[in-house]
Structure formats: structure tokens, C-alpha cells
Design a protein around this motif. Structure first.
Motif, PDB file in Angstrom:
ATOM      1  N   GLY A 251       0.839  -1.189   0.000  1.00  0.00           N
ATOM      2  CA  GLY A 251       0.000   0.000   0.000  1.00  0.00           C
ATOM      3  C   GLY A 251       0.872   1.235   0.000  1.00  0.00           C
ATOM      4  N   HIS A 252       0.322   2.331  -0.490  1.00  0.00           N
ATOM      5  CA  HIS A 252       1.123   3.551  -0.497  1.00  0.00           C
ATOM      6  C   HIS A 252       1.311   4.058   0.929  1.00  0.00           C
ATOM      7  N   GLU A 253       2.358   4.791   1.093  1.00  0.00           N
ATOM      8  CA  GLU A 253       2.671   5.391   2.388  1.00  0.00           C
ATOM      9  C   GLU A 253       3.042   4.379   3.468  1.00  0.00           C
ATOM     10  N   HIS A 254       3.586   3.241   3.092  1.00  0.00           N
ATOM     11  CA  HIS A 254       4.170   2.330   4.072  1.00  0.00           C
ATOM     12  C   HIS A 254       5.675   2.559   4.067  1.00  0.00           C
ATOM     13  N   ALA A 255       6.284   2.474   5.242  1.00  0.00           N
ATOM     14  CA  ALA A 255       7.725   2.699   5.355  1.00  0.00           C
ATOM     15  C   ALA A 255       8.321   1.721   6.362  1.00  0.00           C
ATOM     16  N   LEU A 256       9.608   1.484   6.233  1.00  0.00           N
ATOM     17  CA  LEU A 256      10.367   0.678   7.179  1.00  0.00           C
ATOM     18  C   LEU A 256      11.340   1.601   7.898  1.00  0.00           C
ATOM     19  N   TRP A 257      11.184   1.721   9.219  1.00  0.00           N
ATOM     20  CA  TRP A 257      12.033   2.615   9.999  1.00  0.00           C
ATOM     21  C   TRP A 257      12.935   1.808  10.911  1.00  0.00           C
ATOM     22  N   SER A 258      14.219   2.171  10.940  1.00  0.00           N
ATOM     23  CA  SER A 258      15.158   1.576  11.884  1.00  0.00           C
ATOM     24  C   SER A 258      14.828   2.091  13.288  1.00  0.00           C
ATOM     25  N   VAL A 259      15.341   1.417  14.296  1.00  0.00           N
ATOM     26  CA  VAL A 259      15.062   1.837  15.672  1.00  0.00           C
ATOM     27  C   VAL A 259      15.587   3.251  15.948  1.00  0.00           C
ATOM     28  N   PRO A 260      16.818   3.617  15.518  1.00  0.00           N
ATOM     29  CA  PRO A 260      17.259   5.002  15.760  1.00  0.00           C
ATOM     30  C   PRO A 260      16.353   6.043  15.068  1.00  0.00           C
ATOM     31  N   HIS A 261      15.933   5.754  13.850  1.00  0.00           N
ATOM     32  CA  HIS A 261      15.034   6.667  13.136  1.00  0.00           C
ATOM     33  C   HIS A 261      13.682   6.752  13.845  1.00  0.00           C
ATOM     34  N   LEU A 262      13.177   5.611  14.272  1.00  0.00           N
ATOM     35  CA  LEU A 262      11.925   5.559  15.015  1.00  0.00           C
ATOM     36  C   LEU A 262      12.042   6.352  16.308  1.00  0.00           C
ATOM     37  N   TRP A 263      13.153   6.217  16.995  1.00  0.00           N
ATOM     38  CA  TRP A 263      13.343   6.913  18.264  1.00  0.00           C
ATOM     39  C   TRP A 263      13.371   8.427  18.057  1.00  0.00           C
ATOM     40  N   ARG A 264      14.045   8.890  16.995  1.00  0.00           N
ATOM     41  CA  ARG A 264      14.117  10.337  16.719  1.00  0.00           C
ATOM     42  C   ARG A 264      12.733  10.913  16.405  1.00  0.00           C
ATOM     43  N   ARG A 265      11.882  10.123  15.784  1.00  0.00           N
ATOM     44  CA  ARG A 265      10.567  10.617  15.355  1.00  0.00           C
ATOM     45  C   ARG A 265       9.418  10.011  16.177  1.00  0.00           C
ATOM     46  N   ARG A 266       9.699   9.577  17.380  1.00  0.00           N
ATOM     47  CA  ARG A 266       8.742   8.833  18.212  1.00  0.00           C
ATOM     48  C   ARG A 266       7.442   9.577  18.477  1.00  0.00           C
ATOM     49  N   ARG A 267       7.467  10.897  18.512  1.00  0.00           N
ATOM     50  CA  ARG A 267       6.253  11.671  18.795  1.00  0.00           C
ATOM     51  C   ARG A 267       5.289  11.699  17.618  1.00  0.00           C
ATOM     52  N   GLU A 268       5.754  11.245  16.454  1.00  0.00           N
ATOM     53  CA  GLU A 268       4.915  11.211  15.264  1.00  0.00           C
ATOM     54  C   GLU A 268       4.185   9.879  15.090  1.00  0.00           C
ATOM     55  N   VAL A 269       4.477   8.910  15.970  1.00  0.00           N
ATOM     56  CA  VAL A 269       3.973   7.550  15.794  1.00  0.00           C
ATOM     57  C   VAL A 269       2.878   7.247  16.806  1.00  0.00           C
ATOM     58  N   PHE A 270       1.791   6.643  16.307  1.00  0.00           N
ATOM     59  CA  PHE A 270       0.677   6.211  17.145  1.00  0.00           C
ATOM     60  C   PHE A 270       0.648   4.686  17.151  1.00  0.00           C
ATOM     61  N   PRO A 271       0.387   4.027  18.253  1.00  0.00           N
ATOM     62  CA  PRO A 271       0.109   4.589  19.569  1.00  0.00           C
ATOM     63  C   PRO A 271       1.393   5.023  20.268  1.00  0.00           C
ATOM     64  N   GLU A 272       1.218   5.915  21.212  1.00  0.00           N
ATOM     65  CA  GLU A 272       2.354   6.414  21.978  1.00  0.00           C
ATOM     66  C   GLU A 272       3.037   5.238  22.672  1.00  0.00           C
ATOM     67  N   GLY A 273       4.330   5.223  22.681  1.00  0.00           N
ATOM     68  CA  GLY A 273       5.071   4.157  23.340  1.00  0.00           C
ATOM     69  C   GLY A 273       5.600   3.093  22.398  1.00  0.00           C
ATOM     70  N   VAL A 274       5.248   3.156  21.107  1.00  0.00           N
ATOM     71  CA  VAL A 274       5.720   2.161  20.148  1.00  0.00           C
ATOM     72  C   VAL A 274       7.246   2.181  20.062  1.00  0.00           C
ATOM     73  N   ALA A 275       7.839   3.366  20.046  1.00  0.00           N
ATOM     74  CA  ALA A 275       9.296   3.469  19.942  1.00  0.00           C
ATOM     75  C   ALA A 275       9.972   2.827  21.152  1.00  0.00           C
ATOM     76  N   LEU A 276       9.470   3.091  22.342  1.00  0.00           N
ATOM     77  CA  LEU A 276      10.050   2.515  23.552  1.00  0.00           C
ATOM     78  C   LEU A 276       9.907   0.998  23.562  1.00  0.00           C
ATOM     79  N   LEU A 277       8.737   0.500  23.215  1.00  0.00           N
ATOM     80  CA  LEU A 277       8.511  -0.943  23.181  1.00  0.00           C
ATOM     81  C   LEU A 277       9.411  -1.619  22.147  1.00  0.00           C
ATOM     82  N   THR A 278       9.531  -1.015  20.964  1.00  0.00           N
ATOM     83  CA  THR A 278      10.372  -1.579  19.913  1.00  0.00           C
ATOM     84  C   THR A 278      11.841  -1.557  20.324  1.00  0.00           C
TER      85      THR A 278
END
Length: 153
Positions: free
Chosen positions: A110-137
Motif C-alpha cells: 500500500g502507499h505510504e508504508h515505510a520501514l524505519w530503523s530503531v534510531p530513526h523511530l526513536w528520533r521521530r517517536r512523537r509522530e507515531v501512534f500509539p504512543e510508546g511504540v518506539a520505547l517498546l520496539t
């Protein structure tokens, strides 16, 4: 004080899926109204969490026999603290291990799917729902979370 009427179903039941490939990249969907999110499934009445998640992964991403990890999160909001939606929620978060090839197939499903590394996810953690996904990952990939259920508050 009387309880407020909550229409059927009494709970909004969801599964959030953290799909991690062999390079520890997380699949995110960006076409949703809340911005970036992990794939999520609203459960049918009477459906079990794992069964519905398995069917969704097969139907949406073509993943046969998905490899669920031993770690999963649980969250259930209380009647007085309904901030997720207009009714109490009962959610599960499952981590699913996928191959790099499956990740690329899912990303292009599907369009707008992406694969983010953990460091990239951590830098942009406030943009991801649900909150806490970056910490759990990060905790899962870093090996500092227990193998088994984790209660999410």
C-alpha cells in the motif's frame, strides 16, 4: 452517580502489530489520519485477538504462518479514563518477526508504508501512534524487555 450508557460493543477492541524485519526495521503506515502508525486491527464481536491478527496479516500482507514473538503488551482503559476513543478500549500489541523480503512486500502492499530503523523511530517517536511504540520496539530489539506479557498503562 449512574454509569454513562456505552453502546454495543462495550469495548473498542484492537490489535496493534509491530512487524519487525531481520534488520530490526519496523513497518509503519503513513496514510492514516493520525500520521504514522503500526498496522492495527479492530476486532469483530467475539473474535479472539491472535486469531483475528493472524487473518489480517494473511489477508493484508500475504503473511502465512506469522511468527509472533513471546512478548506482547496489554492495555485496557478504565471507565473514567477513556482517552483513546469514545468508549473503553481493550488492546493488545503483538510483535511479529518477518523476513526482509516479507517486509519489502508489505511495504509495497500500500502507499505510504515505510520501514524505519530503531534510531530513526526513536528520533521521530512523537509522530507515531500509539504512543510508546518506539520505547517498546527499542526495548524488544535491545533485549531488555521480558519474554511474555507486558501491561501497558
Amino acid at each position: 452517580m449512574d454509569d454513562v450508557y456505552v453502546p454495543w460493543p462495550r469495548f473498542d477492541r484492537r490489535v496493534f502489530l509491530l512487524l519487525l524485519d531481520e534488520q530490526q526495521r519496523l513497518l509503519l503506515c503513513g496514510a492514516c489520519c493520525r500520521g504514522w502508525t503500526v498496522p492495527q486491527v479492530r476486532l469483530d464481536s467475539g473474535a479472539d485477538y491472535l486469531g483475528q491478527a493472524t487473518r489480517f496479516l494473511q489477508d493484508r500482507f500475504g503473511l502465512r504462518d506469522p511468527r509472533f514473538s513471546g512478548l506482547y503488551g496489554r492495555h485496557q482503559s478504565q471507565w473514567g479514563a477513556v482517552w483513546e476513543s469514545d468508549r473503553p478500549t481493550a488492546s493488545r500489541i503483538y510483535i511479529v518477526r518477518i523476513t526482509d523480503e516479507q517486509a519489502e512486500n508489505a511495504r509495497s502492499a500500500g502507499h505510504e508504508h515505510a520501514l524505519w530503523s530503531v534510531p530513526h523511530l526513536w528520533r521521530r517517536r512523537r509522530e507515531v501512534f500509539p504512543e510508546g511504540v518506539a520505547l517498546l520496539t527499542a526495548g524488544y530489539t535491545g533485549g531488555w524487555l521480558p519474554d511474555g506479557p507486558v501491561e501497558l498503562s
